[in-house]
Design an enzyme around this catalytic site. Structure first.
Site, short mmCIF file in Angstrom:
data_model
loop_
_atom_site.label_atom_id
_atom_site.label_comp_id
_atom_site.label_asym_id
_atom_site.label_seq_id
_atom_site.Cartn_x
_atom_site.Cartn_y
_atom_site.Cartn_z
N ARG A 91 0.83 -1.20 0.00
CA ARG A 91 0.00 0.00 0.00
C ARG A 91 0.87 1.26 0.00
O ARG A 91 0.41 2.33 -0.38
CB ARG A 91 -0.88 -0.01 1.25
CG ARG A 91 -2.10 0.82 1.13
CD ARG A 91 -2.94 0.85 2.39
NE ARG A 91 -2.84 -0.28 3.27
CZ ARG A 91 -3.85 -1.12 3.51
NH1 ARG A 91 -4.99 -0.97 2.91
NH2 ARG A 91 -3.69 -2.10 4.37
N TYR A 92 2.09 1.13 0.49
CA TYR A 92 3.01 2.27 0.56
C TYR A 92 4.23 1.94 -0.28
O TYR A 92 4.66 0.79 -0.32
CB TYR A 92 3.45 2.49 2.01
CG TYR A 92 2.33 2.76 2.99
CD1 TYR A 92 1.68 3.99 3.01
CD2 TYR A 92 1.91 1.78 3.88
CE1 TYR A 92 0.65 4.25 3.91
CE2 TYR A 92 0.89 2.02 4.79
CZ TYR A 92 0.26 3.26 4.81
OH TYR A 92 -0.75 3.50 5.70
N ARG A 95 7.13 0.08 1.85
CA ARG A 95 6.85 -1.01 2.79
C ARG A 95 5.99 -2.08 2.13
O ARG A 95 5.11 -1.77 1.33
CB ARG A 95 6.07 -0.47 4.00
CG ARG A 95 6.90 0.25 5.02
CD ARG A 95 6.09 1.27 5.81
NE ARG A 95 5.89 2.48 5.03
CZ ARG A 95 5.08 3.50 5.37
NH1 ARG A 95 4.38 3.44 6.48
NH2 ARG A 95 4.98 4.55 4.60
N CYS A 104 -3.64 -17.29 14.76
CA CYS A 104 -3.22 -16.46 15.88
C CYS A 104 -3.28 -17.27 17.17
O CYS A 104 -4.03 -18.24 17.25
CB CYS A 104 -4.15 -15.24 16.02
SG CYS A 104 -4.11 -14.15 14.60
N CYS A 108 -9.21 -12.28 18.56
CA CYS A 108 -9.84 -11.08 19.10
C CYS A 108 -11.20 -10.92 18.43
O CYS A 108 -11.29 -11.01 17.20
CB CYS A 108 -8.96 -9.86 18.82
SG CYS A 108 -7.22 -10.16 19.22
N CYS A 111 -11.34 -8.33 15.56
CA CYS A 111 -10.24 -8.39 14.60
C CYS A 111 -10.61 -7.82 13.23
O CYS A 111 -11.66 -8.13 12.69
CB CYS A 111 -9.79 -9.83 14.44
SG CYS A 111 -8.54 -10.04 13.15
N ARG A 113 -9.10 -8.55 10.50
CA ARG A 113 -8.96 -9.58 9.47
C ARG A 113 -9.75 -10.83 9.86
O ARG A 113 -9.38 -11.94 9.51
CB ARG A 113 -7.49 -9.95 9.25
CG ARG A 113 -6.67 -8.80 8.68
CD ARG A 113 -5.46 -9.29 7.89
NE ARG A 113 -4.78 -8.15 7.29
CZ ARG A 113 -3.65 -7.62 7.78
NH1 ARG A 113 -3.06 -8.14 8.83
NH2 ARG A 113 -3.12 -6.56 7.19
N ASP A 273 -11.44 -0.81 13.08
CA ASP A 273 -11.82 -1.01 11.68
C ASP A 273 -13.22 -1.63 11.62
O ASP A 273 -13.61 -2.38 12.51
CB ASP A 273 -10.82 -1.94 11.00
CG ASP A 273 -9.43 -1.31 10.89
OD1 ASP A 273 -9.36 -0.12 10.54
OD2 ASP A 273 -8.44 -2.01 11.18
N ASP A 310 -7.25 3.70 9.79
CA ASP A 310 -6.91 3.05 8.53
C ASP A 310 -8.11 3.32 7.63
O ASP A 310 -9.20 2.78 7.85
CB ASP A 310 -6.69 1.54 8.76
CG ASP A 310 -5.66 0.98 7.79
OD1 ASP A 310 -5.62 1.45 6.64
OD2 ASP A 310 -4.92 0.06 8.19
N LYS A 317 -3.13 4.67 6.43
CA LYS A 317 -3.38 5.10 7.81
C LYS A 317 -3.04 6.57 7.95
O LYS A 317 -2.01 7.01 7.46
CB LYS A 317 -2.50 4.30 8.77
CG LYS A 317 -2.83 2.82 8.84
CD LYS A 317 -1.92 2.12 9.85
CE LYS A 317 -2.09 0.62 9.81
NZ LYS A 317 -1.48 0.02 8.59
C1 PLP Z 1 -0.41 -0.64 8.49
C2 PLP Z 1 0.27 -1.03 7.27
C3 PLP Z 1 1.65 -0.78 7.09
C4 PLP Z 1 2.50 -0.13 8.15
O1 PLP Z 1 2.15 1.20 8.35
P1 PLP Z 1 3.02 2.09 9.34
O2 PLP Z 1 2.27 3.39 9.39
O3 PLP Z 1 4.40 2.19 8.79
O4 PLP Z 1 3.01 1.39 10.67
C5 PLP Z 1 2.23 -1.15 5.92
N1 PLP Z 1 1.55 -1.75 4.93
C6 PLP Z 1 0.23 -2.00 5.08
C7 PLP Z 1 -0.47 -2.65 3.95
C8 PLP Z 1 -0.45 -1.67 6.25
O5 PLP Z 1 -1.75 -1.94 6.37
S1 SF4 Z 2 -6.39 -8.65 15.95
FE1 SF4 Z 2 -6.78 -10.37 14.53
S2 SF4 Z 2 -4.80 -10.75 13.56
FE2 SF4 Z 2 -4.38 -9.58 15.45
S3 SF4 Z 2 -4.05 -11.13 17.09
FE3 SF4 Z 2 -6.22 -10.56 17.15
S4 SF4 Z 2 -7.21 -12.12 15.86
FE4 SF4 Z 2 -5.03 -12.17 15.33
#
Ligand code: PLP
Ligand code: SF4
Length: 341
Positions: A91-92, A95, A104, A108, A111, A113, A273, A310, A317
């Site tokens: 996305r960036y 990174r 996991c 959670c 979560c 995801r 989220d 996000d 973010k």
């Molecule tokens: C959150 C995230 C990051 C990391 O973001 P930072 O602001 O550097 O912590 C990098 N890639 C993706 C796809 C993300 O969702």
């Molecule tokens: S937030 Fe989602 S991905 Fe993160 S530890 Fe909890 S269940 Fe796992």
């Protein structure tokens, strides 16, 4: 505890949670558990008994999870749209986020995801890992590789060490980062072998630990973090702002103070989220800003995280914390305004 026996195993079903005295079985909860994975490791089971609802609410299934609100999305932060190869999100420009594992130590209930984690297809196979690493190797702008949830600290020391070494061997990768809930949620899994494997990585490896309540910093959890820090990993903290868990200035102050005592620098406080069935955890952004404003001036500046959203759809973010500039004036931590020079 209900049966008096020492907690040892991760509880993975409604009937096991009920047998441990943590909830009452019902058809609704069975339906929730069929849809979204359940796991309560021993340390969190003990904490639910001691510290109560702020912990239990994070991990115990709730019938409300079956009701998805209209704005909620299966893929709230748009991972799919930004995935050039399986298991990778880009996305960036600098990174890349790699998800080698979709399991996991704990699941959670809020979560982001939750439609992906704990649902069978657990680990990328060797061909998929090779494809993801080849993609990173071919994109020279990638400076940082982030291993994220699922929780890669669940992998064996040998397997994780091998994966990290392959990532670190990519010449243009300067930094590695792991996001994990494991050290505090299931501290027994931080073995000397795991700490050694992480410490052996030849490029900087940062660890961002997920924690939402001060009580999660148990002596065992703190010892696990210490082992990782002594192995050479700098520690950051990330939290989610959650109704009924940490939605007061006092709870947040305690959480961030607990982080600093454990030598963890609070990094991000995430706005929730919009994943399906998580509305009961929502704290409005305006309230989150008020809570952070209450903390400013009252806790160490080092304890202050960046409050982030996000943006739904995968747009990245952004900080959404309180704003101190108003036209030609600036507000101080106690709410008084002063003219800008
Ligand atoms: C959150 C995230 C990051 C990391 O973001 P930072 O602001 O550097 O912590 C990098 N890639 C993706 C796809 C993300 O969702
Ligand atoms: S937030 Fe989602 S991905 Fe993160 S530890 Fe909890 S269940 Fe796992």
């Amino acid at each position: 505890m209900a049966n008096g026996s020492p907690p040892e195993r991760t509880l993975r079903s409604v009937s096991e949670l009920a047998a441990a005295g943590l909830l009452d079985e019902s058809p609704e909860l069975e339906a929730v558990a069929r849809r979204y994975a359940v796991a309560v490791p021993p340390a969190m089971r003990a904490l639910i008994a001691e510290a109560g609802d702020a912990i239990g609410r994070q991990f115990l299934p709730d019938a409300a999870e079956l009701a998805a609100a209209s704005h909620e999305r299966a893929d709230p932060i748009g991972d799919e749209a930004f995935s050039p190869v399986k298991g990778l999100v880009h996305r960036y420009p600098d990174r890349a986020l790699l998800k080698p594992l979709l399991a996991c130590p704990v699941y959670c209930r809020f979560c982001f995801r939750r439609e992906k984690v704990g649902r069978g297809e657990a680990m990328l196979d060797e061909a998929e890992i090779a494809a993801a690493l080849a993609w990173i190797g071919g994109h020279f702008g990638i400076r940082e590789v982030i291993l994220s949830g699922g929780d890669c600290l669940l992998l064996s020391a040998r397997r994780l060490g091998g994966l990290l070494a392959r990532i670190a061997a990519i010449p243009h990768v300067e930094l590695l980062r792991i996001h994990s809930r494991l050290p505090l949620a299931d501290p027994k899994r931080v073995t000397p072998a795991l700490a050694n494997a992480l410490g052996a990585v030849e490029k900087p490896l940062w660890l961002v630990v997920h924690a939402n309540h001060a009580a999660e910093f148990t002596p065992e959890g703190i010892a696990a973090l210490d082992a990782l820090r002594r192995a050479g990993l700098p520690l950051l903290g990330q939290s989610v702002l959650l109704r009924g868990v940490n939605d007061s200035a006092g709870a947040l102050a305690d959480l961030f103070a607990a982080m600093l005592r454990a030598r963890v620098k609070p990094y991000y406080l995430h706005q929730l989220d919009a994943a399906p069935g998580t509305e009961r955890f929502r704290v409005p952004i305006a309230q989150g800003q008020r809570l952070l404003a209450e903390l400013r001036g009252r806790i160490s500046g080092m304890a202050w995280p960046t409050y982030v959203l996000d943006i739904p759809g995968g747009h990245g973010k952004v900080p959404i914390g309180p704003n101190y500039l108003e036209g030609e004036t600036v507000r101080d931590p106690w709410g008084r305004t002063h003219p800008l020079p």
